[in-house]
Design a protein around this motif. Structure first.
Motif, PDB file in Angstrom:
ATOM      1  N   ARG A  96       0.850  -1.191   0.000  1.00  0.00           N
ATOM      2  CA  ARG A  96       0.000   0.000   0.000  1.00  0.00           C
ATOM      3  C   ARG A  96       0.883   1.236   0.000  1.00  0.00           C
ATOM      4  N   LEU A  97       0.686   2.107  -1.009  1.00  0.00           N
ATOM      5  CA  LEU A  97       1.461   3.337  -1.133  1.00  0.00           C
ATOM      6  C   LEU A  97       0.778   4.520  -0.457  1.00  0.00           C
ATOM      7  N   GLY A  98      -0.520   4.407  -0.275  1.00  0.00           N
ATOM      8  CA  GLY A  98      -1.297   5.498   0.304  1.00  0.00           C
ATOM      9  C   GLY A  98      -2.747   5.340  -0.091  1.00  0.00           C
ATOM     10  N   PHE A  99      -3.506   6.447   0.005  1.00  0.00           N
ATOM     11  CA  PHE A  99      -4.919   6.370  -0.337  1.00  0.00           C
ATOM     12  C   PHE A  99      -5.501   7.750  -0.621  1.00  0.00           C
ATOM     13  N   PHE A 100      -6.588   7.742  -1.385  1.00  0.00           N
ATOM     14  CA  PHE A 100      -7.425   8.920  -1.610  1.00  0.00           C
ATOM     15  C   PHE A 100      -8.606   8.799  -0.655  1.00  0.00           C
ATOM     16  N   LYS A 101      -8.907   9.863   0.078  1.00  0.00           N
ATOM     17  CA  LYS A 101     -10.047   9.834   0.995  1.00  0.00           C
ATOM     18  C   LYS A 101     -11.012  10.944   0.600  1.00  0.00           C
ATOM     19  N   GLN A 102     -12.229  10.548   0.235  1.00  0.00           N
ATOM     20  CA  GLN A 102     -13.246  11.518  -0.147  1.00  0.00           C
ATOM     21  C   GLN A 102     -13.684  12.298   1.078  1.00  0.00           C
ATOM     22  N   LYS A 103     -13.798  13.608   0.936  1.00  0.00           N
ATOM     23  CA  LYS A 103     -14.224  14.485   2.026  1.00  0.00           C
ATOM     24  C   LYS A 103     -15.611  15.031   1.699  1.00  0.00           C
ATOM     25  N   PHE A 104     -16.402  15.241   2.729  1.00  0.00           N
ATOM     26  CA  PHE A 104     -17.718  15.831   2.510  1.00  0.00           C
ATOM     27  C   PHE A 104     -17.555  17.311   2.222  1.00  0.00           C
ATOM     28  N   LYS A 105     -18.085  17.733   1.087  1.00  0.00           N
ATOM     29  CA  LYS A 105     -18.103  19.148   0.720  1.00  0.00           C
ATOM     30  C   LYS A 105     -19.431  19.386   0.031  1.00  0.00           C
ATOM     31  N   LEU A 106     -20.192  20.361   0.491  1.00  0.00           N
ATOM     32  CA  LEU A 106     -21.570  20.532   0.070  1.00  0.00           C
ATOM     33  C   LEU A 106     -21.733  20.736  -1.428  1.00  0.00           C
ATOM     34  N   TRP A 107     -20.957  21.603  -2.038  1.00  0.00           N
ATOM     35  CA  TRP A 107     -21.204  21.971  -3.433  1.00  0.00           C
ATOM     36  C   TRP A 107     -20.178  21.429  -4.420  1.00  0.00           C
ATOM     37  N   SER A 108     -19.193  20.692  -3.969  1.00  0.00           N
ATOM     38  CA  SER A 108     -18.194  20.185  -4.914  1.00  0.00           C
ATOM     39  C   SER A 108     -17.482  18.971  -4.338  1.00  0.00           C
ATOM     40  N   GLY A 109     -16.767  18.283  -5.212  1.00  0.00           N
ATOM     41  CA  GLY A 109     -16.024  17.109  -4.788  1.00  0.00           C
ATOM     42  C   GLY A 109     -14.673  17.478  -4.199  1.00  0.00           C
ATOM     43  N   LYS A 110     -14.247  16.694  -3.221  1.00  0.00           N
ATOM     44  CA  LYS A 110     -12.937  16.913  -2.625  1.00  0.00           C
ATOM     45  C   LYS A 110     -12.372  15.586  -2.149  1.00  0.00           C
ATOM     46  N   PHE A 111     -11.084  15.399  -2.402  1.00  0.00           N
ATOM     47  CA  PHE A 111     -10.356  14.239  -1.904  1.00  0.00           C
ATOM     48  C   PHE A 111      -9.079  14.732  -1.253  1.00  0.00           C
ATOM     49  N   ASP A 112      -8.684  14.069  -0.185  1.00  0.00           N
ATOM     50  CA  ASP A 112      -7.351  14.267   0.374  1.00  0.00           C
ATOM     51  C   ASP A 112      -6.542  13.033   0.040  1.00  0.00           C
ATOM     52  N   VAL A 113      -5.254  13.249  -0.201  1.00  0.00           N
ATOM     53  CA  VAL A 113      -4.348  12.151  -0.531  1.00  0.00           C
ATOM     54  C   VAL A 113      -3.384  11.968   0.637  1.00  0.00           C
ATOM     55  N   PHE A 114      -3.213  10.706   1.057  1.00  0.00           N
ATOM     56  CA  PHE A 114      -2.335  10.377   2.177  1.00  0.00           C
ATOM     57  C   PHE A 114      -1.305   9.344   1.723  1.00  0.00           C
ATOM     58  N   ASP A 115      -0.142   9.348   2.382  1.00  0.00           N
ATOM     59  CA  ASP A 115       0.884   8.356   2.058  1.00  0.00           C
ATOM     60  C   ASP A 115       0.655   7.078   2.855  1.00  0.00           C
ATOM     61  N   ASP A 116       1.583   6.138   2.762  1.00  0.00           N
ATOM     62  CA  ASP A 116       1.416   4.842   3.424  1.00  0.00           C
ATOM     63  C   ASP A 116       1.484   4.924   4.947  1.00  0.00           C
ATOM     64  N   LYS A 117       1.959   6.058   5.467  1.00  0.00           N
ATOM     65  CA  LYS A 117       2.007   6.249   6.922  1.00  0.00           C
ATOM     66  C   LYS A 117       0.887   7.177   7.410  1.00  0.00           C
ATOM     67  N   ASN A 118      -0.138   7.341   6.579  1.00  0.00           N
ATOM     68  CA  ASN A 118      -1.320   8.163   6.879  1.00  0.00           C
ATOM     69  C   ASN A 118      -1.007   9.649   7.016  1.00  0.00           C
ATOM     70  N   ARG A 119       0.082  10.107   6.398  1.00  0.00           N
ATOM     71  CA  ARG A 119       0.421  11.532   6.412  1.00  0.00           C
ATOM     72  C   ARG A 119      -0.217  12.218   5.208  1.00  0.00           C
ATOM     73  N   PHE A 120      -0.778  13.403   5.436  1.00  0.00           N
ATOM     74  CA  PHE A 120      -1.408  14.187   4.378  1.00  0.00           C
ATOM     75  C   PHE A 120      -0.373  14.563   3.315  1.00  0.00           C
ATOM     76  N   VAL A 121      -0.725  14.377   2.043  1.00  0.00           N
ATOM     77  CA  VAL A 121       0.162  14.698   0.924  1.00  0.00           C
ATOM     78  C   VAL A 121      -0.385  15.841   0.082  1.00  0.00           C
ATOM     79  N   ALA A 122      -1.684  15.796  -0.238  1.00  0.00           N
ATOM     80  CA  ALA A 122      -2.281  16.806  -1.122  1.00  0.00           C
ATOM     81  C   ALA A 122      -3.797  16.770  -1.022  1.00  0.00           C
ATOM     82  N   SER A 123      -4.422  17.840  -1.526  1.00  0.00           N
ATOM     83  CA  SER A 123      -5.879  17.911  -1.645  1.00  0.00           C
ATOM     84  C   SER A 123      -6.248  18.070  -3.107  1.00  0.00           C
TER      85      SER A 123
END
Length: 195
Positions: A96-123
């Motif tokens: 596992r290299l990391g993951f995309f996590k969908q975030k709740f946002k009322l009017w648009s889509g948003k994902f946060d990207v995390f690395d394999d150690k659950n550290r935030f990488v990008a939005s």
């Protein structure tokens, strides 16, 4: 494979197919040269049939990303979900290299990207139509963007096939470029294909 992702612009095009259960996407660079293919693998007849029902929004999916020499680059894998998606990024050797996590946002889509150690990488943040997405790294720098391309009225109404133009900072490492290209498929599978 490495030299195939040196460009700063890529096109991801969903391949049209009549009554197809699994999705497939072609990846080209800015010159139109083929550099990759993403294929959804659907095990079993029953699951294939469920893809044609409203339950498809809940189903697990697995997309394999191959380079133009048919070598596996990575796999995008989402388990069964009821609300917000989490898409795992798995290397060719199964780590596992990391993951995309969908975030709740009322009017648009948003994902946060995390690395394999659950550290935030990008939005990855969409506009109100979810046609244009900005990719912002952990230092608040814009490192890429994804734009859904208009396919024409008939195709937009009659199919779910989409095309995405991806622009990235040319200086980004190859692995990050591949991840950004992969994020277009996450957007399509979670926000577009199943909406």
């Amino acid at each position: 494979m490495k030299n195939k992702f040196t460009d700063s612009a890529f096109l991801v095009t969903e391949k049209t197919g009549l009554m197809r259960a699994g999705n497939s996407y072609g990846v080209t660079d800015s010159t139109g040269a083929k550099i990759g293919l993403l294929l959804e693998e659907i095990p079993g007849f029953a699951k294939k049939m469920l893809k044609f029902t409203p339950l498809k929004t809940l189903l697990a999916f697995q997309i394999k990303f191959y380079d133009d020499e048919n070598k596996l680059i990575l796999t995008l894998s989402r388990p069964f979900t009821l609300f917000l998606s989490k898409v795992n990024i798995i290397s060719a050797d199964g780590k596992r290299l990391g993951f995309f996590k969908q975030k709740f946002k009322l009017w648009s889509g948003k994902f946060d990207v995390f690395d394999d150690k659950n550290r935030f990488v990008a939005s990855i943040k969409g506009d109100w139509r979810d046609w244009n997405f900005k990719i912002i790294d952990d230092k608040k720098n814009k490192i890429g963007e994804i734009n859904k391309k208009w396919a024409g009225l008939v195709k937009e109404i009659l199919t779910t096939d989409d095309t995405y133009l991806i622009k990235v900072d040319e200086q980004l490492p190859i692995e990050e470029k591949i991840l950004i290209v992969s994020s277009a498929i996450v957007i399509d599978m979670v926000l577009k294909e199943y909406s």
